[in-house]
Scaffold this motif. Structure first.
Motif, mmCIF file in Angstrom:
data_model
loop_
_atom_site.group_PDB
_atom_site.id
_atom_site.type_symbol
_atom_site.label_atom_id
_atom_site.label_comp_id
_atom_site.label_asym_id
_atom_site.label_seq_id
_atom_site.Cartn_x
_atom_site.Cartn_y
_atom_site.Cartn_z
ATOM 1 N N PRO A 167 0.772 -1.236 -0.105
ATOM 2 C CA PRO A 167 -0.043 -0.125 -0.117
ATOM 3 C C PRO A 167 0.870 1.318 -0.105
ATOM 4 O O PRO A 167 2.028 1.207 0.292
ATOM 5 N N THR A 168 0.484 2.310 -0.351
ATOM 6 C CA THR A 168 1.165 3.656 -0.536
ATOM 7 C C THR A 168 1.744 3.924 0.758
ATOM 8 O O THR A 168 1.111 3.781 1.925
ATOM 9 N N GLY A 169 3.108 4.220 0.752
ATOM 10 C CA GLY A 169 3.753 4.427 2.087
ATOM 11 C C GLY A 169 4.414 3.189 2.581
ATOM 12 O O GLY A 169 5.020 3.227 3.681
ATOM 13 N N GLY A 170 4.129 1.870 1.969
ATOM 14 C CA GLY A 170 4.475 0.611 2.593
ATOM 15 C C GLY A 170 6.009 0.381 2.365
ATOM 16 O O GLY A 170 6.838 1.234 1.664
ATOM 17 N N LYS A 198 4.574 -11.664 -3.557
ATOM 18 C CA LYS A 198 5.259 -10.863 -2.153
ATOM 19 C C LYS A 198 4.504 -9.680 -1.940
ATOM 20 O O LYS A 198 4.302 -8.818 -2.915
ATOM 21 N N ILE A 199 3.975 -9.573 -0.791
ATOM 22 C CA ILE A 199 3.265 -8.310 -0.319
ATOM 23 C C ILE A 199 3.981 -8.055 0.930
ATOM 24 O O ILE A 199 4.441 -8.767 1.542
ATOM 25 N N ALA A 200 3.884 -6.570 1.398
ATOM 26 C CA ALA A 200 4.441 -6.221 2.796
ATOM 27 C C ALA A 200 2.887 -5.853 3.714
ATOM 28 O O ALA A 200 2.325 -4.749 3.217
ATOM 29 N N ILE A 201 3.011 -6.464 4.747
ATOM 30 C CA ILE A 201 1.712 -6.293 5.390
ATOM 31 C C ILE A 201 2.109 -5.496 6.965
ATOM 32 O O ILE A 201 1.314 -5.591 7.646
ATOM 33 N N ALA A 214 2.972 -2.586 12.481
ATOM 34 C CA ALA A 214 1.744 -1.958 12.117
ATOM 35 C C ALA A 214 1.070 -2.974 11.072
ATOM 36 O O ALA A 214 1.523 -4.063 10.727
ATOM 37 N N ALA A 215 -0.325 -2.657 10.726
ATOM 38 C CA ALA A 215 -1.245 -3.510 9.757
ATOM 39 C C ALA A 215 -1.748 -2.695 8.854
ATOM 40 O O ALA A 215 -3.014 -2.354 9.089
ATOM 41 N N PRO A 216 -1.126 -2.316 7.978
ATOM 42 C CA PRO A 216 -1.878 -1.054 7.204
ATOM 43 C C PRO A 216 -2.643 -1.605 5.876
ATOM 44 O O PRO A 216 -3.590 -0.671 5.496
ATOM 45 N N MET A 217 -2.736 -2.655 5.714
ATOM 46 C CA MET A 217 -3.500 -3.368 4.543
ATOM 47 C C MET A 217 -4.880 -3.442 5.293
ATOM 48 O O MET A 217 -5.202 -4.127 6.154
ATOM 49 N N THR A 218 -6.091 -3.292 4.267
ATOM 50 C CA THR A 218 -7.305 -3.617 4.539
ATOM 51 C C THR A 218 -7.610 -5.093 4.298
ATOM 52 O O THR A 218 -6.946 -5.666 3.520
ATOM 53 N N ASP A 219 -8.807 -5.537 4.954
ATOM 54 C CA ASP A 219 -9.275 -7.041 4.722
ATOM 55 C C ASP A 219 -9.535 -7.012 3.310
ATOM 56 O O ASP A 219 -9.327 -8.066 2.860
ATOM 57 N N ALA A 238 4.415 -12.984 2.740
ATOM 58 C CA ALA A 238 4.266 -11.559 3.216
ATOM 59 C C ALA A 238 5.555 -11.226 3.887
ATOM 60 O O ALA A 238 5.743 -11.882 4.819
ATOM 61 N N HIS A 239 6.101 -9.914 3.818
ATOM 62 C CA HIS A 239 6.974 -9.260 4.838
ATOM 63 C C HIS A 239 6.072 -8.930 5.708
ATOM 64 O O HIS A 239 5.129 -8.324 5.510
ATOM 65 N N ASN A 240 6.766 -9.426 7.119
ATOM 66 C CA ASN A 240 5.728 -9.190 8.253
ATOM 67 C C ASN A 240 6.469 -9.343 9.439
ATOM 68 O O ASN A 240 7.327 -10.175 9.712
ATOM 69 N N GLY A 241 6.273 -8.229 10.520
ATOM 70 C CA GLY A 241 6.682 -8.271 11.706
ATOM 71 C C GLY A 241 5.446 -7.971 12.630
ATOM 72 O O GLY A 241 5.906 -7.791 13.781
ATOM 73 N N SER A 242 4.393 -8.137 12.459
ATOM 74 C CA SER A 242 3.132 -7.493 12.885
ATOM 75 C C SER A 242 2.395 -8.851 13.392
ATOM 76 O O SER A 242 1.874 -9.567 12.459
ATOM 77 N N PRO A 243 2.087 -8.872 14.807
ATOM 78 C CA PRO A 243 1.026 -10.211 14.908
ATOM 79 C C PRO A 243 -0.393 -9.683 14.544
ATOM 80 O O PRO A 243 -1.084 -10.605 14.071
#
Length: 429
Positions: A167-170, A198-201, A214-219, A238-243
């Motif tokens: 998403p923008t700014g991700g 691959k996405i970054a969530i 953070a969790a910037p993507m919508t459902d 997904a690139h991810n560090g967010s539970p």
């Protein structure tokens, strides 16, 4: 851009012809070594591995399997044969904040794909016969993959996700917003040849902004993208560090997470239940990476972000191993990069043992497990009849001591010898 990349790769053609797969019909026998069966840890002593063309046609003890008449003989007595290693989190065009990255800011696509080809060759010589690229720019990864397949460049087998969709700014460069923009972006990567999306969530260490948790993507964005990829037979990581973001993505059937810096026990239990993969990249957040960051001139703010995740990242890896989360080795450093006296790939496997794996489990995470994750285990991942002859030779038994990977001195890909430090095959290095 793609044309410039292809033209640049053409210069590799003459050299690549010297180190490609063994021609069809030619036979090689590796004789006298101990073959490691990564599926169950069995060792076949005094073994013979017969390779015809690119594939293994016979494996067994010398008392049962004789080298064919006329075969090229490679003596492996006193050594161990293991499958070629795999690295599932690679960026051959990696640019990180710091002095080294600044020098590459004006790099053209032609320059970048040549640098990527050089990194691919170095990775193969380090014993990494298969990689998964998880974010490259402008289709350069697709050009490199095709060049290696055609014998125009030297490197490992490649699976690739194309560009990282955010998403923008991700945490990435291909920015889109809204569910159907995500769907279109995924379809564009698949059209070019992506075998993963691959996405970054969440945010990332190299970002100057945003929260790693953070969790910037919508459902709607997540669910539509994952549905589109799966409809095309393509998996999503997904690139991810967010539970929070992890649990959100698991609801929609995500296949894998990269890093997982701050994942919690409920998330890891759900991953184990859903058989969602973790690619830890633990080397990048631990003290051994400090020398690497010094070499590339990483700024203080970047080092502070690395330090902010290191403790949690280690605890996540330990807990993931204990809970049975499927793990495939990945480094987020170049596979050949120096890390505490060995390559980043080998050091990653050693850290898995430090975190609770057995040596065999760590070896599996570097071989058969990635093959399974990529759904390529009928072709690669073990020294088995019918599979490609992707083989490394070691001085010790890696099922007893994963540090034996440090002694890697011989690499074969598709029956062709690409590294032979001790002249076992009679070829020059």
């Amino acid at each position: 851009m793609a044309a410039a990349s292809a033209a640049a790769l053409a210069v590799f053609g003459a050299q690549a012809a010297l180190a490609q797969a063994q021609p069809d019909g030619e036979v090689t026998a590796l004789v006298g070594g101990s073959v490691v069966s990564v599926e169950d840890g069995r060792i076949i002593p005094d073994a013979v591995v017969v390779v015809e063309g690119q594939r293994i046609v016979r494996v067994g003890p010398r008392s049962e399997v004789q080298p064919p008449v006329g075969a090229r003989i490679i003596s492996t007595e006193g050594r161990w044969l293991a499958p070629g290693l795999m690295n599932m989190h690679v960026h051959f065009g990696l640019k990180l904040p710091g002095a080294a990255g600044a020098e590459l800011q004006n790099e053209t696509d032609a320059q970048q794909v040549l640098r990527m080809a050089h990194n691919a060759e170095r990775s193969l010589r380090a014993g990494v016969t298969s990689v998964r690229l998880v974010s490259e720019l402008h289709g350069n990864d697709f050009a490199l993959k095709r060049a290696i397949q055609r014998g125009e460049a030297i490197g490992p087998r490649i699976e690739t996700a194309g560009e990282l969709i955010v998403p923008t700014g991700g945490h990435g460069f291909l920015e889109v917003d809204g569910p159907y923009a995500f769907a279109r972006a995924a379809r564009e990567q698949i059209k070019q040849g992506a075998s993963w999306i691959k996405i970054a969530i969440s945010g990332g260490i190299s970002d100057t902004h945003g929260d790693i948790a953070a969790a910037p993507m919508t459902d709607e964005e997540l669910s539509v993208l994952i549905d589109v990829a799966h409809r095309n037979g393509v998996r999503v990581t997904a690139h991810n560090g967010s539970p929070q973001a992890a649990m959100q993505a698991l609801e929609y059937g995500i296949d894998a997470f990269e890093h997982g810096y701050h994942l919690t026990e409920p998330v890891l239990r759900r991953m184990a239940k859903d058989e969602a993969w973790l690619i830890p990249t633990i080397v990048v957040s631990q003290p051994g990476a400090r020398a690497f960051y010094q070499r590339i001139g990483s700024p203080d703010w970047y080092l502070a972000r690395v330090d902010s995740v290191g403790k949690d990242h280690w605890a996540v890896l330990q807990q993931a191993i204990r809970l049975g989360v499927p793990i495939a080795l990945g480094t987020d450093q170049f596979p050949f990069e120096d890390n505490e006296g060995t390559t980043a790939t080998v050091r990653e496997a050693e850290l898995y043992v430090d975190a609770g794996m057995t040596p065999l489990q760590a070896l599996q995470a570097a071989t058969i497990q990635p093959a399974r994750m990529m759904r390529r285990d009928t072709d690669i991942g073990s020294i088995t009849v019918g599979k490609y002859a992707d083989i490394v030779i070691l001085d010790g038994d890696p099922t007893k001591d994963i540090g034996a990977l440090r002694s890697l001195s011989f690499v074969m890909k598709g029956g062709a010898v690409v590294r032979d430090d001790h002249g076992l095959s009679g070829q020059a290095r």
